[in-house]
Design an enzyme around this catalytic site. Structure first.
Site, PDB file in Angstrom:
ATOM      1  N   CYS A 183       0.853  -1.182   0.000  1.00 42.40           N
ATOM      2  CA  CYS A 183       0.000   0.000   0.000  1.00 42.40           C
ATOM      3  C   CYS A 183       0.885   1.227   0.000  1.00 42.40           C
ATOM      4  O   CYS A 183       2.082   1.142   0.263  1.00 42.40           O
ATOM      5  CB  CYS A 183      -0.862   0.055   1.261  1.00 42.40           C
ATOM      6  SG  CYS A 183      -2.028  -1.297   1.414  1.00 42.40           S
ATOM      7  N   ASN A 217       0.422   0.534   5.792  1.00 46.33           N
ATOM      8  CA  ASN A 217       1.155  -0.141   4.726  1.00 46.33           C
ATOM      9  C   ASN A 217       1.954  -1.273   5.366  1.00 46.33           C
ATOM     10  O   ASN A 217       2.672  -1.046   6.336  1.00 46.33           O
ATOM     11  CB  ASN A 217       2.103   0.859   4.043  1.00 46.33           C
ATOM     12  CG  ASN A 217       3.117   0.175   3.160  1.00 46.33           C
ATOM     13  OD1 ASN A 217       2.833  -0.869   2.580  1.00 46.33           O
ATOM     14  ND2 ASN A 217       4.299   0.749   3.046  1.00 46.33           N
ATOM     15  N   GLY A 218       1.839  -2.479   4.804  1.00 47.54           N
ATOM     16  CA  GLY A 218       2.555  -3.617   5.360  1.00 47.54           C
ATOM     17  C   GLY A 218       1.579  -4.705   5.743  1.00 47.54           C
ATOM     18  O   GLY A 218       0.404  -4.664   5.370  1.00 47.54           O
ATOM     19  N   ASP A 261      14.402  -8.437 -17.107  1.00 49.52           N
ATOM     20  CA  ASP A 261      13.169  -8.274 -16.325  1.00 49.52           C
ATOM     21  C   ASP A 261      13.548  -8.202 -14.847  1.00 49.52           C
ATOM     22  O   ASP A 261      14.654  -8.585 -14.456  1.00 49.52           O
ATOM     23  CB  ASP A 261      12.232  -9.467 -16.591  1.00 49.52           C
ATOM     24  CG  ASP A 261      10.769  -9.115 -16.326  1.00 49.52           C
ATOM     25  OD1 ASP A 261      10.501  -8.033 -15.772  1.00 49.52           O
ATOM     26  OD2 ASP A 261       9.899  -9.940 -16.666  1.00 49.52           O
TER      27      ASP A 261
END
Ligand code: SF4
Length: 511
Positions: free
Chosen positions: A24, A126-127, A372
């Protein structure tokens, strides 16, 4: 008081890719006299890559807290009129990808609670916590009910914080009591009617930074979000630190001894290239990884091309170190992967072509090195190699800017279950054959870590080496849908039982 002005009838996001999902983005601002909702909007815009399922902003004006949130991209959730209606001097913003709990309106953030003493509290996280089951037990003991059907660890944190702030216990004191009991990865930004708070877990797994505005303060997941709203970088919020910002200034408290274990995958893939983490530029790290990749896995080729966007800096580094020309061979259709229009089966079968289109003139007749950032399930790379061959490539040499991903993440990133990770089921040559490449090379763990310029002891690399720096509970007590399985009373379980856990079921069985 909360005024919820959001549209709860919006459809769920449809996703058509298989890349690792970021956790997030969080953003907070305390700035009297500024348009804090608009600053937060731009801050979230800069953090959109970290979460594209839902977005929300709460604004406080000293008297009340107003929350607006919905499913969708920041630009889909907010418009001028909504932002204009969000007035105040404190704001908390959040963009979400779900790591505990499904993608539903109820689980969008900031989450909101009222404390026992009547104050309002909005919180963005977030997390991902690893002691969610324990928090749930504590919440039940404290008589906290799940709010509006929300099923996230973030909602539990907000609920417990509100419950601890009773009588003359301030939110700051409540936070100092609660935060040391949380286990896992958390960057929290929260506010009451007048104060902005920010806290980071003792391991500092994910980044959280503090910035200065002329008339206030900003906290954000990444330095790039400070840049976009004109804030100057002050410092990182320290692991184990709680900040409180109000008219008395900025106060810092320590709730735990710091034991830094920063997520190495932030450098490889998650963070924006124009962000700096622990003083190290993410872009410079990726270029250096590319250089080292060229030394570790050279190739006889005509052209180095990136898989845009996250493979681009490493491809530049590979070209620089190898002397092979760099070129653009793939064009990214940047926004299709997060459309709200559910693709039909026919469209879904287009797969990678929805996202990447080859430049046939560039590719035809060339021996290619394709760079990549990572391989998770291998489906993307398999489709990519096939597409490049169809576009006329003579040879396709795949180079990967991270080691093989073999373990799930419990600290905020959704990869896949262990069984789905291609590097677990197949040996090195098996992976090469499976994706159809002429040759395959992954950067070594040592070189990737060296490129970050951080001591190995201060990094988490669990998804690559299986050494989880924050102790995990049993497999039955972790997983994305843990709270939903509890809520639904699966098998009448007294102990939470994991159902359809994303990455947890087989995670603790070592190879
Ligand atoms: S397990 Fe991997 S993705 Fe998760 S925090 Fe650690 S390094 Fe980052």
């Amino acid at each position: 008081m909360v005024t919820d002005q959001s549209d709860q009838s919006a459809p769920h996001a449809g996703t058509i890719d298989e890349e690792p999902r970021e956790e997030c983005g969080v953003f907070g601002v305390w700035a009297p006299g500024e348009e804090v909702a608009k600053l937060t909007y731009y801050g979230l815009y800069a953090l959109q890559h970290r979460g594209q399922e839902a977005a929300g902003i709460s604004v406080a004006d000293g008297q009340q807290v107003v929350v607006f949130k919905d499913l969708g991209l920041v630009s889909q959730v907010f418009d001028e009129q909504i932002l204009h209606s969000l007035k105040g001097h404190v704001a908390v913003g959040h963009c979400r990808y779900s790591t505990t709990g499904s993608s539903t309106w109820e689980n969008a953030q900031p989450t909101f609670r009222t404390t026992a003493s009547g104050k309002s509290l909005s919180l963005g996280h977030n997390g991902n916590l690893v002691n969610t089951a324990d928090l749930l037990e504590r919440s039940e003991r404290a008589g906290i009910t799940t709010k509006n059907g929300a099923t996230t660890d973030s909602d539990l944190i907000c609920g417990l914080l509100a419950a601890y702030a009773t009588g003359d216990v301030s939110i700051e004191q409540a936070a100092m009591e609660l935060l040391p009991t949380l286990r896992g990865a958390f960057c929290l930004v929260f506010s009451d009617e007048s104060t902005l708070y920010a806290a980071r877990d003792p391991h500092g797994v994910h980044p959280l930074v503090l910035g200065r505005l002329e008339r206030g303060w900003v906290v954000a997941s990444e330095t790039a979000a400070l840049d976009i709203c004109g804030a100057s970088f002050v410092r990182e919020v320290e692991p184990g630190e709680l900040l409180a910002i109000d008219e008395n200034g900025l106060r810092s408290s320590r709730f735990a001894v710091p034991e830094p274990k920063g997520c190495v995958f932030e450098y490889v893939y998650l963070a924006r290239p124009d962000t700096a983490i622990s003083g190290r530029s993410v872009h410079a790290t990726r270029v250096e990884i590319g250089r080292r990749l060229a030394t570790e896995h050279p190739a006889e080729a005509d052209l180095v091309i990136p898989v845009p966007e996250s493979g681009t800096p490493a491809a530049v580094g590979y070209a620089q170190a190898s002397g092979i020309p760099y070129g653009m061979g793939l064009v990214k259709n940047a926004y299709v992967g997060r459309t709200f229009i559910q693709p039909s089966q026919t469209i879904r079968q287009l797969g990678i072509r929805l996202k990447l289109n080859p430049l046939r003139d560039v590719i035809r007749g060339k021996r290619l090195v394709v760079v990549d950032d990572s391989i998770v399930r291998g489906n993307t790379q398999r489709a990519l190699v096939r597409m490049l061959r169809e576009a006329g490539a003579l040879e396709v040499h795949v180079r990967i800017a991270s080691p093989p991903v073999k373990w799930p993440c419990f600290y905020g990133i959704d990869f896949a279950s262990r069984a789905e990770l291609i590097a677990n089921g197949l040996d090195f040559d098996g992976v090469r054959r499976s994706i159809g490449a002429d040759s395959l090379g992954y950067i070594s763990l040592e070189s990737m870590v060296a490129a970050t310029e951080q001591p190995r002891s201060r990094l988490c690399a669990a998804c690559f080496d299986g050494h989880y720096p924050i102790e995990l509970p049993g497999a039955a007590l972790i997983g994305k849908h843990l709270l939903e399985s509890v809520e639904k009373g699966v098998a009448g379980a007294a102990t939470p039982v994991l159902v359809n856990g994303y990455g947890a079921e087989d995670a603790l069985q070592r190879p």
